[in-house]
Structures are given as structure tokens and as C-alpha cells.
Design a protein around this motif. Structure first.
Motif, PDB file in Angstrom:
ATOM      1  N   GLU A  93      21.786   9.619  32.123  1.00  0.00           N
ATOM      2  CA  GLU A  93      23.248   9.707  32.214  1.00  0.00           C
ATOM      3  C   GLU A  93      23.843   8.642  33.127  1.00  0.00           C
ATOM      4  N   VAL A  94      23.138   8.299  34.205  1.00  0.00           N
ATOM      5  CA  VAL A  94      23.716   7.402  35.207  1.00  0.00           C
ATOM      6  C   VAL A  94      23.499   5.918  34.883  1.00  0.00           C
ATOM      7  N   CYS A  95      22.812   5.605  33.792  1.00  0.00           N
ATOM      8  CA  CYS A  95      22.488   4.208  33.480  1.00  0.00           C
ATOM      9  C   CYS A  95      23.685   3.514  32.824  1.00  0.00           C
ATOM     10  N   THR A  96      24.697   3.244  33.605  1.00  0.00           N
ATOM     11  CA  THR A  96      25.921   2.639  33.067  1.00  0.00           C
ATOM     12  C   THR A  96      25.746   1.174  32.689  1.00  0.00           C
ATOM     13  N   GLY A  97      24.659   0.554  33.151  1.00  0.00           N
ATOM     14  CA  GLY A  97      24.389  -0.830  32.775  1.00  0.00           C
ATOM     15  C   GLY A  97      23.523  -0.951  31.547  1.00  0.00           C
ATOM     16  N   GLY A  98      22.963   0.171  31.086  1.00  0.00           N
ATOM     17  CA  GLY A  98      22.119   0.169  29.905  1.00  0.00           C
ATOM     18  C   GLY A  98      20.720   0.660  30.206  1.00  0.00           C
ATOM     19  N   VAL A  99      19.894   0.686  29.176  1.00  0.00           N
ATOM     20  CA  VAL A  99      18.526   1.176  29.292  1.00  0.00           C
ATOM     21  C   VAL A  99      17.579   0.203  28.613  1.00  0.00           C
ATOM     22  N   GLY A 113       6.685  10.697  25.889  1.00  0.00           N
ATOM     23  CA  GLY A 113       7.791  10.838  26.834  1.00  0.00           C
ATOM     24  C   GLY A 113       8.812   9.738  26.688  1.00  0.00           C
ATOM     25  N   THR A 114       8.337   8.513  26.495  1.00  0.00           N
ATOM     26  CA  THR A 114       9.257   7.377  26.334  1.00  0.00           C
ATOM     27  C   THR A 114      10.054   7.510  25.046  1.00  0.00           C
ATOM     28  N   ARG A 115       9.411   7.955  23.982  1.00  0.00           N
ATOM     29  CA  ARG A 115      10.126   8.099  22.696  1.00  0.00           C
ATOM     30  C   ARG A 115      11.137   9.235  22.755  1.00  0.00           C
ATOM     31  N   GLN A 116      10.808  10.279  23.512  1.00  0.00           N
ATOM     32  CA  GLN A 116      11.800  11.330  23.724  1.00  0.00           C
ATOM     33  C   GLN A 116      13.031  10.757  24.414  1.00  0.00           C
ATOM     34  N   GLU A 117      12.812   9.917  25.413  1.00  0.00           N
ATOM     35  CA  GLU A 117      13.918   9.301  26.145  1.00  0.00           C
ATOM     36  C   GLU A 117      14.746   8.396  25.243  1.00  0.00           C
ATOM     37  N   VAL A 118      14.089   7.713  24.296  1.00  0.00           N
ATOM     38  CA  VAL A 118      14.818   6.850  23.357  1.00  0.00           C
ATOM     39  C   VAL A 118      15.863   7.661  22.605  1.00  0.00           C
ATOM     40  N   PHE A 119      15.442   8.765  22.016  1.00  0.00           N
ATOM     41  CA  PHE A 119      16.363   9.519  21.161  1.00  0.00           C
ATOM     42  C   PHE A 119      17.323  10.385  21.959  1.00  0.00           C
ATOM     43  N   GLN A 120      16.916  10.823  23.126  1.00  0.00           N
ATOM     44  CA  GLN A 120      17.856  11.527  23.997  1.00  0.00           C
ATOM     45  C   GLN A 120      18.974  10.591  24.425  1.00  0.00           C
ATOM     46  N   ALA A 121      18.607   9.358  24.787  1.00  0.00           N
ATOM     47  CA  ALA A 121      19.615   8.378  25.181  1.00  0.00           C
ATOM     48  C   ALA A 121      20.490   7.988  23.997  1.00  0.00           C
ATOM     49  N   CYS A 123      21.363   9.821  21.448  1.00  0.00           N
ATOM     50  CA  CYS A 123      22.320  10.892  21.157  1.00  0.00           C
ATOM     51  C   CYS A 123      23.540  10.766  22.059  1.00  0.00           C
ATOM     52  N   SER A 124      23.293  10.551  23.349  1.00  0.00           N
ATOM     53  CA  SER A 124      24.400  10.387  24.297  1.00  0.00           C
ATOM     54  C   SER A 124      25.215   9.147  23.977  1.00  0.00           C
ATOM     55  N   ASN A 125      24.542   8.051  23.641  1.00  0.00           N
ATOM     56  CA  ASN A 125      25.232   6.802  23.336  1.00  0.00           C
ATOM     57  C   ASN A 125      26.012   6.900  22.036  1.00  0.00           C
ATOM     58  N   HIS A 126      25.474   7.658  21.105  1.00  0.00           N
ATOM     59  CA  HIS A 126      26.086   7.777  19.775  1.00  0.00           C
ATOM     60  C   HIS A 126      27.446   8.469  19.840  1.00  0.00           C
ATOM     61  N   TYR A 127      27.535   9.492  20.688  1.00  0.00           N
ATOM     62  CA  TYR A 127      28.757  10.290  20.745  1.00  0.00           C
ATOM     63  C   TYR A 127      29.598  10.033  21.993  1.00  0.00           C
ATOM     64  N   GLY A 128      29.084   9.230  22.915  1.00  0.00           N
ATOM     65  CA  GLY A 128      29.805   8.985  24.151  1.00  0.00           C
ATOM     66  C   GLY A 128      30.984   8.040  23.983  1.00  0.00           C
ATOM     67  N   GLU A 184      24.312   2.531  12.963  1.00  0.00           N
ATOM     68  CA  GLU A 184      25.223   1.782  12.087  1.00  0.00           C
ATOM     69  C   GLU A 184      26.621   2.398  12.103  1.00  0.00           C
ATOM     70  N   GLY A 185      27.594   1.538  12.317  1.00  0.00           N
ATOM     71  CA  GLY A 185      28.978   1.987  12.363  1.00  0.00           C
ATOM     72  C   GLY A 185      29.428   2.493  13.716  1.00  0.00           C
ATOM     73  N   ARG A 186      28.524   2.530  14.685  1.00  0.00           N
ATOM     74  CA  ARG A 186      28.868   2.976  16.021  1.00  0.00           C
ATOM     75  C   ARG A 186      28.940   1.777  16.957  1.00  0.00           C
ATOM     76  N   PRO A 187      29.745   1.860  18.026  1.00  0.00           N
ATOM     77  CA  PRO A 187      29.933   0.698  18.922  1.00  0.00           C
ATOM     78  C   PRO A 187      28.645   0.168  19.542  1.00  0.00           C
ATOM     79  N   TYR A 188      27.664   1.036  19.801  1.00  0.00           N
ATOM     80  CA  TYR A 188      26.471   0.548  20.480  1.00  0.00           C
ATOM     81  C   TYR A 188      25.514  -0.209  19.556  1.00  0.00           C
ATOM     82  N   HIS A 189      25.797  -0.188  18.249  1.00  0.00           N
ATOM     83  CA  HIS A 189      24.923  -0.889  17.299  1.00  0.00           C
ATOM     84  C   HIS A 189      24.811  -2.372  17.647  1.00  0.00           C
ATOM     85  N   ASP A 190      25.931  -2.979  17.997  1.00  0.00           N
ATOM     86  CA  ASP A 190      25.942  -4.411  18.304  1.00  0.00           C
ATOM     87  C   ASP A 190      25.355  -4.725  19.677  1.00  0.00           C
ATOM     88  N   MET A 191      25.056  -3.703  20.450  1.00  0.00           N
ATOM     89  CA  MET A 191      24.465  -3.923  21.773  1.00  0.00           C
ATOM     90  C   MET A 191      22.954  -3.691  21.777  1.00  0.00           C
TER      91      MET A 191
END
Length: 451
Positions: free
Chosen positions: A337-343, A351-359, A361-366, A396-403
Motif C-alpha cells: 500500500e505504501v509503495c507510492t513510487g512503484g513496485v 510469495g512473490t507471485r502472490q504479491e504481484v497479483f495483490q498489488a 488488484c490495488s493498482n487496477h482499481y486505485g 489493458e485499458g487501465r492507466p497503469y498499463h502504460d507504466m
């Protein structure tokens, strides 16, 4: 209206200061309106927020020094503490007679030590909320700060052993209070900084090319002005924290540190009942050689967020501050949640793959998406089973796609994150001296002080 300083008073207290001797109801209403107006002005000026709002509130106090600065120039009888929150503050240097003059109604004292002759019951009887740190657990339920490396080394094993053996309600409540304190302290520290999270496997070996690459990842992220935050454990997490720890050193010194780390790995025999623990986890002699050469972590932009849930993996020694949680789910959520500069995702397992999709989800709807960068193209495009491809399709179609980015280049990765941070006007660390300042002393003083 009785004259009284407005320093965090509740609306009810202020309205009770009305001294109406005679006159019409209209006059009374005008007086009340005047008081409300003054209260709102004071509240706006002093920015009185609810406790633990995730930032350095002006009336959230962690040290006696900060309290003295906030009240400098005021008489004891003028110190009104309604709405203030004190965390693990030691008041023993203040005379009992002075402390007794403070108006503590509405204040909260969490794990504080009071002047001799003042008990917690005395403070509660005067209208404050007060909780003492429990003595039946080997950790502080109410803390002012995260762990430093020296403190954690002293208590880490003892707390973990207690965690394994105790599941009673009293212990769980103390653990919850502890995690809340750690969470608040971490967000206080991160205010005004831009953290970049580095996720990756705990099994990454110190002698591997991947470990060396992640060391330089942490190194260049820190030098670009980011704060490097990891899960605080071994492997990739240790590598990123080590790189950030060395941020003021030359590349030649980074190479020297890597050489020291791998110079003579300790020969450690793992007990038969703990075979899942890798020997390198327990080798603290190697990182200690680096620390002996370059000094203990004091101010580097390097934060570890481990958990007692995985206490069999010792926290790495290169983070300046350690936000160690009992509840792993809370730790995982806060870490991302606190990684405002990115991940940045480096190679890892489940564990790492869990973090990928957890992050994701937050990025997709944030409302404020952040960049995701996957380091090691071969791993993320082939070995991982299509993780990066799935993230691309999902975004695709979400703002973070280009990042999104998948790369083998640390320099390209850091440049990508730096450009986005500048575009979003994120605060970057430009002066190392600012990291030596007391980050918890935010806000303004109530009184006037001479230098």
C-alpha cells in the motif's frame, strides 16, 4: 466568554466556557457562534487530525523533547491536551507538580511513563485515556517507533519463541496493539518520501549474479531519491536493503561490500527439525563483516517490513528501520500500500507471485496507479509461466498499463520510475542530511520560544 487558550479543546469544552450572566437568547447564540468560529479557525490553523491518520499529526507525540517543543513558552496551567496522543513518552523528567497542572482531559497516553508520584489511575481520574504496556509479554504493545537493528537483535528470538507458544486472547490483543503502533510509526517515517518496493524470493543466494543485480537496484533507487522498502527478510530483500544501505558509497565500495559478504560464508548446521531453513538464512557473520567495514545503518533510505510469522527467517541487517509485524496479512497489505513510487518484482516463488497479483488488484482499481517493473525478462516471460503476460492483459485499458515494464537493465528500470515520479511530482530525497532529522517532530509549537 471566559478567556482561555484554544489548543485542541473539544467543542463542548469551549462552549462550556461561556459565562452568560444575563441577556437574551439571541445574545447567547451570538456568543456561541463566536466561540465556534474561533474553534474552527484554531482547528484549521493547527491541523488537528484524528489520531493515527497515517501521517505526522501535530499533536501526536513520541518523545519528551517533542512535547517540550510543542508547549514551549506556555505556563503549565495553559497546557490543554484534549485530542493529543502520547506514545511511549517518558514524563519522568517533568516535576510532579508541573504535570499535575496540565489539563489532560481528552488526551490519550499509550505506554507512557509518568513522573514519580503520578499513577496511571491518577491520569485516568483526571479525564484522560491511559494504557500501560503489559508486562506479561516480551514486547511493547504500545511503541513510539519501529525497531532499530540493535533493539531487534536483542529481542527478536525471544519474541518469536513467545509468538509460537502463546495464542491466548490477552497476547493477541497485545499483538494487535503492537502492530497498530508499528503501522503508525512506519507511516510517520514515510511522510514526505516516495517508497519503491522491491519484492523477490528469500532463496536468492548471496553469491549469485541475481543478488548482485538487486544490490545495485537498491543502490541506484536510493541514489535517485527513492526510499527502498522490502519484506525485510533474506535473499532478494536483503540485497535491495544492502544496496540502499550503501547509497552514499562508490561503486568500488559496493563491490568491496559484496566481496566481504561472500568472502567466507559461515558453516552452519541446520537442526533436523528445521530442514526448511536454508543455512544462509542463519549466517549473520557475513553481513556483520560488511557492517564492520561500512558502519551500522543510521539514516540510509532503507526500510524492512518483515513478520514474526516467518520468524525462522531472521530479518536482514541492512535496513535502517524495521517495521516487524505479528499479523502477516496486515504486513503484506501495508508493504504494498505504501509503495507510492512503484513496485519492482525480482525473481521469486509463490510469495512473490502472490504479491504481484495483490498489488495488481490495488493498482487496477486505485485512483493513483503506480509503475510495476519486472526485473529479469527470462524469468518473468518464460520461467514464471506467463505472469507478466497475464498482468499485461489484465491491465489493458487501465492507466497503469502504460507504466508496466519488463527489463534486464537496472538503469532503464530506475530511469522509468524516476520519470514517472517527476511527472507525478512525488517528493524525492535530495539531501541526505534530511534523513538525520527527527522525522516524528512534525507540526508547529503552541507557544513562543526563544532560541
Amino acid at each position: 466568554i471566559t478567556t482561555r487558550k484554544i489548543h485542541g479543546n473539544s467543542m463542548a469544552d469551549l462552549l462550556n466556557t461561556l459565562n452568560v450572566t444575563a441577556g437574551s437568547a439571541e445574545k447567547t447564540k451570538q456568543q456561541q457562534t463566536a466561540v465556534e468560529s474561533e474553534y474552527q479557525k484554531a482547528k484549521q490553523k493547527q491541523k488537528i487530525f484524528d489520531p493515527f491518520a497515517g501521517e505526522n499529526e501535530e499533536f501526536e507525540i513520541e518523545t519528551i523533547s517533542e512535547f517540550r517543543k510543542k508547549t514551549c513558552g506556555l505556563k503549565p496551567s495553559e497546557v490543554v491536551l484534549d485530542g493529543w496522543v502520547f506514545q511511549e513518552v517518558d514524563f519522568r523528567s517533568i516535576p510532579r507538580e508541573t504535570f499535575q497542572q496540565y489539563d489532560v482531559r481528552g488526551a490519550s497516553f499509550w505506554g507512557c511513563t509518568f513522573p514519580e508520584g503520578v499513577s496511571i489511575i491518577d491520569v485516568q481520574s483526571r479525564g484522560a485515556a491511559a494504557w500501560a504496556n503489559p508486562t506479561d509479554v516480551p514486547f511493547k504493545a504500545f511503541r513510539a517507533f519501529m525497531y532499530t537493528q540493535p533493539e531487534l537483535r536483542l529481542v527478536d528470538d525471544t519474541i518469536y519463541e513467545h509468538y509460537l507458544k502463546h495464542r491466548d486472547l490477552r497476547t493477541k490483543i497485545s499483538q494487535t496493539a503492537h502492530d497498530h503502533s508499528i503501522q503508525d510509526a512506519m507511516k510517520d517515517y514515510l511522510e514526505g518520501k516516495t517508497p519503491v518496493g522491491v519484492m523477490g524470493g528469500h532463496g536468492m543466494q548471496r553469491a549469485s549474479a541475481a543478488y548482485r543485480q538487486v544490490v545495485y537496484l537498491g543502490y541506484y533507487l536510493a541514489r535517485a531519491g527513492f526510499l527502498v522498502i522490502t519484506g525485510g527478510g533474506p535473499g532478494a530483500m536483503e540485497a535491495a536493503n544492502m544496496g540502499a544501505y550503501l547509497w552514499e558509497r562508490s561503486e568500488e565500495e559496493v563491490e568491496q561490500a559484496l566481496k566481504l559478504l561472500n568472502e567466507k560464508p559461515a558453516q552452519i548446521e541446520v537442526p533436523s527439525d528445521k530442514k526448511r531453513i536454508k543455512p544462509e538464512y542463519l549466517d549473520t557473520e557475513s553481513p556483520d563483516r560488511v557492517l564492520a567495514a561500512f558502519g551500522q545503518p543510521t539514516h540510509a533510505p532503507s526500510l524492512g517490513v518483515p513478520t514474526f510469522h516467518y520468524g525462522h527467517e531472521p530479518s536482514n541487517r541492512f535496513a535502517t528501520w524495521v517495521a516487524k509485524f505479528f499479523q502477516n496479512s496486515l504486513r503484506e497489505n501495508d508493504l504494498l500500500e505504501v509503495c507510492t513510487g512503484g513496485v519492482v518484482f525480482t525473481p521469486g516463488s509463490a510469495g512473490t507471485r502472490q504479491e504481484v497479483f495483490q498489488a495488481c488488484c490495488s493498482n487496477h482499481y486505485g485512483d493513483d496507479p503506480v509503475p510495476f517493473v519486472f526485473l529479469d525478462r527470462h524469468f518473468w516471460l518464460e520461467q514464471s509461466g506467463g505472469v507478466y503476460e497475464l498482468v499485461q492483459k489484465t491491465s489493458e485499458g487501465r492507466p497503469y498499463h502504460d507504466m508496466l515494464m519488463c527489463t534486464d537493465s537496472v538503469q532503464e528500470l530506475v530511469a522509468h520510475m524516476y520519470d514517472i515520479a517527476k511527472r507525478k511530482q512525488r517528493p524525492l530525497i535530495t539531501d541526505p542530511k534530511t534523513l538525520l532529522e527527527a522525522h516524528w517532530e512534525g507540526g508547529v509549537s503552541l507557544g513562543e520560544c526563544d532560541e
